[in-house]
Scaffold this motif. Structure first.
Motif, PDB file in Angstrom:
ATOM      1  N   VAL A   1       7.813  -6.155   6.754  1.00 57.92           N
ATOM      2  CA  VAL A   1       8.655  -5.326   7.607  1.00 57.92           C
ATOM      3  C   VAL A   1       7.930  -4.007   7.838  1.00 57.92           C
ATOM      4  CG1 VAL A   1       9.943  -4.359   5.640  1.00 57.92           C
ATOM      5  CG2 VAL A   1      10.959  -4.326   7.927  1.00 57.92           C
ATOM      6  N   GLY A   2       8.072  -3.460   9.039  1.00 61.34           N
ATOM      7  CA  GLY A   2       7.387  -2.212   9.326  1.00 61.34           C
ATOM      8  C   GLY A   2       8.003  -1.462  10.491  1.00 61.34           C
ATOM      9  N   ILE A   3       7.484  -0.281  10.728  1.00 66.30           N
ATOM     10  CA  ILE A   3       7.900   0.533  11.870  1.00 66.30           C
ATOM     11  C   ILE A   3       6.664   0.919  12.673  1.00 66.30           C
ATOM     12  CG2 ILE A   3      10.009   1.425  10.823  1.00 66.30           C
ATOM     13  CD1 ILE A   3       8.467   3.992  10.148  1.00 66.30           C
ATOM     14  N   THR A   4       6.873   1.165  13.952  1.00 59.53           N
ATOM     15  CA  THR A   4       5.788   1.535  14.857  1.00 59.53           C
ATOM     16  C   THR A   4       6.252   2.662  15.767  1.00 59.53           C
ATOM     17  OG1 THR A   4       4.846  -0.691  14.852  1.00 59.53           O
ATOM     18  CG2 THR A   4       4.295   0.711  16.715  1.00 59.53           C
ATOM     19  N   GLY A   5       5.377   3.642  15.967  1.00 57.60           N
ATOM     20  CA  GLY A   5       5.722   4.752  16.849  1.00 57.60           C
ATOM     21  C   GLY A   5       4.496   5.558  17.224  1.00 57.60           C
ATOM     22  N   ALA A   6       4.695   6.563  18.031  1.00 61.22           N
ATOM     23  CA  ALA A   6       3.597   7.434  18.454  1.00 61.22           C
ATOM     24  C   ALA A   6       3.000   8.145  17.244  1.00 61.22           C
ATOM     25  CB  ALA A   6       4.104   8.455  19.462  1.00 61.22           C
ATOM     26  N   VAL A   7       1.675   8.289  17.252  1.00 64.04           N
ATOM     27  CA  VAL A   7       0.977   8.910  16.126  1.00 64.04           C
ATOM     28  C   VAL A   7       1.550  10.277  15.800  1.00 64.04           C
ATOM     29  CG1 VAL A   7      -1.239   9.859  15.364  1.00 64.04           C
ATOM     30  CG2 VAL A   7      -1.172   7.630  16.481  1.00 64.04           C
TER      31      VAL A   7
ATOM     32  N   ALA B   1      15.497   1.570  11.292  1.00 66.14           N
ATOM     33  CA  ALA B   1      15.269   2.155  12.613  1.00 66.14           C
ATOM     34  C   ALA B   1      16.042   3.462  12.774  1.00 66.14           C
ATOM     35  CB  ALA B   1      15.670   1.162  13.703  1.00 66.14           C
ATOM     36  N   ARG B   2      17.276   3.479  12.288  1.00 68.73           N
ATOM     37  CA  ARG B   2      18.071   4.708  12.390  1.00 68.73           C
ATOM     38  C   ARG B   2      17.475   5.823  11.536  1.00 68.73           C
ATOM     39  NH1 ARG B   2      22.596   1.156  12.482  1.00 68.73           N
ATOM     40  NH2 ARG B   2      22.762   1.317  10.204  1.00 68.73           N
ATOM     41  N   ALA B   3      17.059   5.478  10.316  1.00 65.23           N
ATOM     42  CA  ALA B   3      16.547   6.498   9.397  1.00 65.23           C
ATOM     43  C   ALA B   3      15.200   7.056   9.842  1.00 65.23           C
ATOM     44  CB  ALA B   3      16.425   5.913   7.986  1.00 65.23           C
ATOM     45  N   SER B   4      14.373   6.188  10.403  1.00 62.03           N
ATOM     46  CA  SER B   4      13.017   6.606  10.786  1.00 62.03           C
ATOM     47  C   SER B   4      12.946   7.129  12.215  1.00 62.03           C
ATOM     48  CB  SER B   4      12.044   5.439  10.628  1.00 62.03           C
ATOM     49  OG  SER B   4      12.347   4.397  11.555  1.00 62.03           O
ATOM     50  N   GLY B   5      13.880   6.693  13.064  1.00 63.14           N
ATOM     51  CA  GLY B   5      13.822   7.036  14.475  1.00 63.14           C
ATOM     52  C   GLY B   5      12.785   6.238  15.238  1.00 63.14           C
ATOM     53  N   GLU B   6      12.259   5.167  14.614  1.00 56.28           N
ATOM     54  CA  GLU B   6      11.224   4.349  15.233  1.00 56.28           C
ATOM     55  C   GLU B   6      11.651   2.891  15.316  1.00 56.28           C
ATOM     56  OE1 GLU B   6       8.870   5.830  16.577  1.00 56.28           O
ATOM     57  OE2 GLU B   6       8.766   7.759  15.548  1.00 56.28           O
ATOM     58  N   ALA B   7      10.911   2.098  16.094  1.00 56.57           N
ATOM     59  CA  ALA B   7      11.185   0.672  16.214  1.00 56.57           C
ATOM     60  C   ALA B   7      10.806  -0.034  14.924  1.00 56.57           C
ATOM     61  CB  ALA B   7      10.395   0.086  17.382  1.00 56.57           C
TER      62      ALA B   7
ATOM     63  N   PHE C   1      15.127  -1.976  18.307  1.00 56.00           N
ATOM     64  CA  PHE C   1      14.634  -0.929  19.196  1.00 56.00           C
ATOM     65  C   PHE C   1      14.681   0.455  18.535  1.00 56.00           C
ATOM     66  CE2 PHE C   1      15.780  -3.210  23.431  1.00 56.00           C
ATOM     67  CZ  PHE C   1      14.639  -3.999  23.300  1.00 56.00           C
ATOM     68  N   ARG C   2      13.787   1.313  18.964  1.00 57.52           N
ATOM     69  CA  ARG C   2      13.813   2.713  18.577  1.00 57.52           C
ATOM     70  C   ARG C   2      15.138   3.305  19.073  1.00 57.52           C
ATOM     71  NH1 ARG C   2       9.586   3.718  20.881  1.00 57.52           N
ATOM     72  NH2 ARG C   2      10.303   4.681  22.799  1.00 57.52           N
ATOM     73  N   PRO C   3      15.846   4.036  18.216  1.00 56.70           N
ATOM     74  CA  PRO C   3      17.192   4.511  18.585  1.00 56.70           C
ATOM     75  C   PRO C   3      17.169   5.733  19.485  1.00 56.70           C
ATOM     76  CG  PRO C   3      16.664   5.200  16.361  1.00 56.70           C
ATOM     77  CD  PRO C   3      15.511   4.347  16.806  1.00 56.70           C
ATOM     78  N   ASP C   4      16.670   5.562  20.691  1.00 55.98           N
ATOM     79  CA  ASP C   4      16.743   6.625  21.687  1.00 55.98           C
ATOM     80  C   ASP C   4      17.018   5.983  23.046  1.00 55.98           C
ATOM     81  OD1 ASP C   4      14.339   5.530  22.583  1.00 55.98           O
ATOM     82  OD2 ASP C   4      13.097   7.094  21.693  1.00 55.98           O
ATOM     83  N   GLU C   5      16.917   6.754  24.093  1.00 55.84           N
ATOM     84  CA  GLU C   5      17.275   6.247  25.417  1.00 55.84           C
ATOM     85  C   GLU C   5      16.075   5.709  26.193  1.00 55.84           C
ATOM     86  OE1 GLU C   5      20.418   5.991  26.373  1.00 55.84           O
ATOM     87  OE2 GLU C   5      20.950   6.812  24.401  1.00 55.84           O
TER      88      GLU C   5
END
Length: 254
Positions: free
Chosen positions: A215-221, A94-100, A118-122
């Protein structure tokens, strides 16, 4: 408090009794301990025996816990070991990708989320542990369907329902997509489950090299893609995480 099912309570009492104390108990001992008539107790034991939760010694007629409970217990331990092994690696992902980041396992013809970072932002986010995702449209689900024979059979038997306009619903196309997933070692979902959302996932295997989850990550396209392709840096990060968790589960180097 909601009403409970008496027969299930009684069955649970039998199993707890057999789990403690003496290894094997007779019908009279069990009936006396749980405060039921012998006929009622015998009916419970017969049902539990048919389901594999209880076994009867042919020589003494005494009862003990059955092998089905061991199988269920191993499944419970496998999932919890998977989650425990994935904790540090998914935090790093999550830290490396910036995504959940998510870890999912096959459950009831779908993907059960057993861990979520969680995605590492606010931004405001909702914990999705315990949520179910479809096998046929999500990256986690496609990975599990591609590498787990049980999941593969289940998803190919089900109707592939459209969730968005991009969801693949043709069984032939879907089967070819799974072949591609197996060949390259990862799966993607770009708007197939949620509009404007992309995911990447890779398989997690155990010491026997058997698939135990994904295992995977999900985020805005727009964050997950470079042009029309998924960001190769993110794909590499997911695959590295999957390999690391697999190695911690005893899979060795692969």
């Amino acid at each position: 408090m909601g009403r409970t099912i008496q027969s299930l309570e009684r069955a649970a009492a039998v199993l707890r009794l057999l789990a403690g104390g003496e290894r094997r108990l007779g019908l009279s001992d069990i009936a006396s301990a749980i405060g039921l008539a012998k006929a009622t107790t015998h009916g419970l034991l017969r049902t539990l025996q048919q389901e594999g939760f209880v076994e009867q010694d042919p020589g003494s007629g005494r009862y003990q816990l059955g092998a089905e409970l061991l199988r269920l217990g191993n499944s419970y331990l496998d999932v919890h070991e998977l989650r425990a092994r994935a904790l540090v690696w998914t935090d790093d992902l999550a830290r490396a990708s910036g995504e959940a980041a998510y870890v999912g396992v096959l459950h009831q013809r779908g993907v059960l989320i057993v861990h979520h970072v969680f995605r590492p932002d606010e931004s405001r986010q909702v914990l999705e542990v315990g949520a179910m995702q479809p096998l046929h449209s999500t990256a986690l689900g496609k990975v599990i369907a591609a590498f787990d024979p049980v999941a593969h059979n289940e998803v190919m038997e089900d109707e592939l329902t459209a969730i968005t306009e991009r969801t693949v619903t043709d069984s032939g196309t879907f089967a070819r997509n799974l072949e591609l997933v197996r060949a390259r070692g990862w799966a993607s979902d770009v708007g197939e489950t949620w509009d404007g959302v992309a995911s990447v996932a890779a398989p997690i295997v155990d010491r026997r090299r058997m698939p135990v989850g994904a295992v995977g990550i999900t985020g805005a396209v727009e964050r997950m893609q470079i042009g029309s392709d998924l960001d190769p840096r993110l794909v590499a990060a997911v695959r590295d995480c999957a390999r690391s968790v697999s190695r911690d589960l005893g899979a060795g180097r692969f």
